[in-house]
Design an enzyme around this catalytic site. Structure first.
Site, PDB file in Angstrom:
ATOM      1  N   ASP A 173       0.834  -1.200   0.000  1.00  0.00           N
ATOM      2  CA  ASP A 173       0.000   0.000   0.000  1.00  0.00           C
ATOM      3  C   ASP A 173       0.874   1.257   0.000  1.00  0.00           C
ATOM      4  OD1 ASP A 173      -2.288   1.556   0.114  1.00  0.00           O
ATOM      5  OD2 ASP A 173      -2.400   1.488   2.305  1.00  0.00           O
TER       6      ASP A 173
ATOM      7  N   GLU B 173       2.770   4.967  -4.013  1.00  0.00           N
ATOM      8  CA  GLU B 173       2.788   5.921  -5.157  1.00  0.00           C
ATOM      9  C   GLU B 173       4.136   6.616  -5.294  1.00  0.00           C
ATOM     10  OE1 GLU B 173       0.321   5.696  -2.955  1.00  0.00           O
ATOM     11  OE2 GLU B 173      -1.176   4.754  -4.238  1.00  0.00           O
TER      12      GLU B 173
ATOM     13  N   ASP C 150      -8.791   3.664  -2.498  1.00  0.00           N
ATOM     14  CA  ASP C 150      -9.804   4.070  -1.514  1.00  0.00           C
ATOM     15  C   ASP C 150     -11.050   4.653  -2.171  1.00  0.00           C
ATOM     16  OD1 ASP C 150      -7.867   3.263   0.139  1.00  0.00           O
ATOM     17  OD2 ASP C 150      -7.388   5.235   0.960  1.00  0.00           O
TER      18      ASP C 150
HETATM   19  C1  GLC Z   1      -4.747   3.334   2.688  1.00  0.00           C
HETATM   20  C2  GLC Z   1      -5.216   2.096   1.937  1.00  0.00           C
HETATM   21  C3  GLC Z   1      -6.324   1.419   2.709  1.00  0.00           C
HETATM   22  C4  GLC Z   1      -5.831   1.087   4.110  1.00  0.00           C
HETATM   23  C5  GLC Z   1      -5.321   2.331   4.824  1.00  0.00           C
HETATM   24  C6  GLC Z   1      -4.665   2.014   6.154  1.00  0.00           C
HETATM   25  O1  GLC Z   1      -5.752   4.288   2.724  1.00  0.00           O
HETATM   26  O2  GLC Z   1      -5.589   2.402   0.633  1.00  0.00           O
HETATM   27  O3  GLC Z   1      -6.758   0.267   2.048  1.00  0.00           O
HETATM   28  O4  GLC Z   1      -6.856   0.502   4.864  1.00  0.00           O
HETATM   29  O5  GLC Z   1      -4.369   2.989   4.012  1.00  0.00           O
HETATM   30  O6  GLC Z   1      -3.569   1.186   6.008  1.00  0.00           O
END
Ligand code: GLC
Length: 581
Positions: A222, A225, A296
């Site tokens: 995650d 980017e 998200d």
């Molecule tokens: C980011 C991710 C999401 C995750 C959050 C906390 O927003 O896209 O899926 O739950 O971080 O880690």
């Protein structure tokens, strides 16, 4: 993914602009007589991709940039997630218990950032987990795999070994003056690995071993980017491009790609299994290393409506393995939205319900019995069709064609489907027309040429027309092309690759043929020929031909369900053929 597909005089083409700098596409907005492409820097390095039809264009594009490798079979199972059960082992166990108590098939539970010790990557908190390895093993025995999240940002903490080692070896990206660049992510002040360098990827891969040793089933990448809470990274931060010193401006769009590559290599090396990686950021070609989810979203009908075009576009751009956060990530979902989302997503290869901290609960049981029952019905449908999806992935490795497809891919000559974005195909055989509007209980469904069967009632329709279909909350409009054979897996609460003795096929119509692929569903033995291919042909006179171009261990029994009832075929070891019993 800087790739577009166009059609001129009825003929398709693809354009792939291989430039990772910030770029701009204007597809006829400034002037409908031309398209416009620009990038702030770098070479105008582009490919014109030909093909006699759209399928060939996608096939050729994926030949160039890579195809999704065969996944482990259980990755096609249902996955439950929330930010954040992972705070404690007790909460994860409760979720697992509820899934089983409620007879909900599920293969994976995801652990969001709170399983870590202070958001330090490759650590596990000690307070609420007695022994992570034992816990993961216990979950495994109950039929669940555990998928932990990993972020690229390494906490700036002088007492944290990963930080210490990265600093000592110079693995983090730097300011133009040579000092280590610091921004903020979940752990507070954090530094960023320079994934463009092979030695940094190798180091990351070695750290992935920590998770493999605990027994987790893959890695959810995650924030790659890379995300930053203290303003965007400036363009001139020093990143390597793998050959020489470069900049954030050049490497930003391939940062996730390189992190995923490192993760893939670590998982492959230390587990020996087909790596399961989910990523938020990707570039053309990342499909070789990772699946993607669309990030998200919000619990909004408009975001559900985006699911079909998003998934179809990802599929046409090489990402055959993708998914959305079912129910919506941000904001509070409703019972109706959750159900319609699950119905629309039930053929997404990545099938995961995930929600943000601070939002209303959206596990299948969170809205009472009627919602739970519909949810269960669709998960069971999904589990009947795991082998079908897996067969589609086998085909995808050969052709690069996605699992979820816009109708235009299969019916390029039909002008009516060129702008159709509220229906899709699964492979060549299924047509899905979900309801994605609040309060709606019927909808128009366009059926292209051919004869179609309503999956639920068996009613037959001639194509090339639109029909009106009733679609109460528990009904996903689903059609099968007449004279199709589908593998139909037995009900199970999780996918067990070792259960490989019997397979059932269902015939829809009165004849058909089908190619079915079978292997151990987890490692790379198939690359040395350890797999079976079955060809099933059923003629109108109901003669059944079953050939196995097999290597070893074919099914002992093949069951065929059709209008003529149930027929069973037993494998005869001596003659290496199936015999009707
Ligand atoms: C980011 C991710 C999401 C995750 C959050 C906390 O927003 O896209 O899926 O739950 O971080 O880690």
């Amino acid at each position: 993914i800087p790739f577009l597909i166009g059609m001129k005089n009825g003929l398709p083409y693809g354009l792939f602009f291989d430039n990772s700098y910030k770029s701009h596409f204007d597809l006829g907005k400034e002037n409908s007589n031309y398209y416009f492409y620009s990038a702030v820097q770098g070479n105008l390095d582009y490919y014109v991709i030909g093909g006699k039809d759209l399928k060939e264009v996608v096939s050729n594009y994926t030949y160039l940039t890579g195809r999704v490798p065969l996944p482990q079979k259980w990755t096609l199972g249902y996955q439950q997630s929330r930010w954040s059960y992972s705070v404690s082992q007790k909460e994860v166990q409760q979720i697992a218990d509820k899934l089983r108590e409620n007879d909900l098939p599920c293969d994976v539970i995801h652990l969001d950032i709170d399983y870590m010790d202070g958001y330090r990557v490759f650590t596990w908190r000690k307070d609420n987990y007695q022994d992570p390895k034992k816990f993961v093993q216990k979950m495994r025995k109950e039929g669940f795999r555990i998928m932990p999240i990993i972020d690229p940002g390494v906490k700036l903490d002088k007492n944290y070994p990963i930080y210490q080692e990265g600093i000592k070896k110079g693995y983090f990206v730097k300011n133009p003056d040579g000092s280590v660049y610091v921004n903020k992510v979940w752990p507070g002040d954090a530094v960023y690995p320079d994934f463009g360098r092979k030695e940094v990827r190798d180091w990351w891969a070695k750290n992935v071993k920590y998770l493999v040793d605990i027994g987790t089933c893959g890695v959810w990448n995650d924030m790659n980017e890379p995300a930053s809470f203290n303003g965007a990274l400036p363009d001139d931060i020093a990143f390597s491009d793998g050959k020489q010193r470069s900049t954030h401006a050049k490497m930003h769009n391939v940062y996730g790609h390189n992190m995923d590559k490192a993760t893939y290599e670590g998982l492959k090396k230390y587990s020996g299994k087909r790596p399961y990686v989910i990523t938020r950021a990707a570039y053309a070609g990342t499909q070789k290393y990772s699946t993607v989810w669309t990030g998200d979203n919000q619990s909004l009908w408009g975001h559900l409506q985006m699911l079909i075009p998003q998934m179809c576009n990802l599929g046409m751009s090489g990402f055959a393995f993708a998914g959305t956060d079912i129910g919506g990530f941000g904001a509070d979902t409703t019972s109706e939205l959750l159900i319609r989302w699950l119905e629309a997503a039930i053929f997404s290869p990545l099938l995961r319900n995930h929600a943000s901290v601070g939002t209303r609960a959206q596990e299948p049981w969170s809205f009472g019995q009627p919602t739970l029952e519909i949810y269960r019905k669709y998960l069971k449908l999904r589990y009947h069709l795991i082998s079908y999806l897996y067969d589609n992935f086998y085909q995808e490795t050969k052709t690069g064609l996605p699992i979820m497809r816009p109708l235009v891919l299969n019916f390029p000559k039909d002008r009516k489907v060129r702008t159709l974005n509220d229906e899709f195909m699964v492979g060549d055989d299924l047509l899905v027309a979900p309801v994605v509007t609040e309060g709606q209980t019927e909808r128009a469904v366009y059926l292209p040429k051919g004869d179609w069967l309503d999956f639920w009632t068996g009613s037959e329709y001639a194509g090339n027309t639109s029909i009106l279909v009733k679609a109460g909350l528990d009904k996903l409009p689903l059609f099968i092309e007449k004279n199709t054979i589908l593998p139909w897996d037995e009900s199970s609460n999780h996918i067990d690759p070792k259960k490989n003795d019997v397979i059932t096929f269902r015939l829809f119509g009165d004849h058909g043929n089908y190619i079915h692929y079978q292997d151990d569903g987890e490692d790379f033995a198939y690359q040395n020929g350890q797999f079976n291919l079955y060809k099933i042909t059923i003629s109108q006179k109901n003669t059944v031909e079953l050939t196995n171009f097999g290597y070893n261990c074919p099914y002992k029994k093949v069951v065929l369900l059709s209008e003529n009832g149930r027929q069973e075929f037993i494998f005869d070891q001596k003659n290496k053929t199936y015999k009707l019993v």
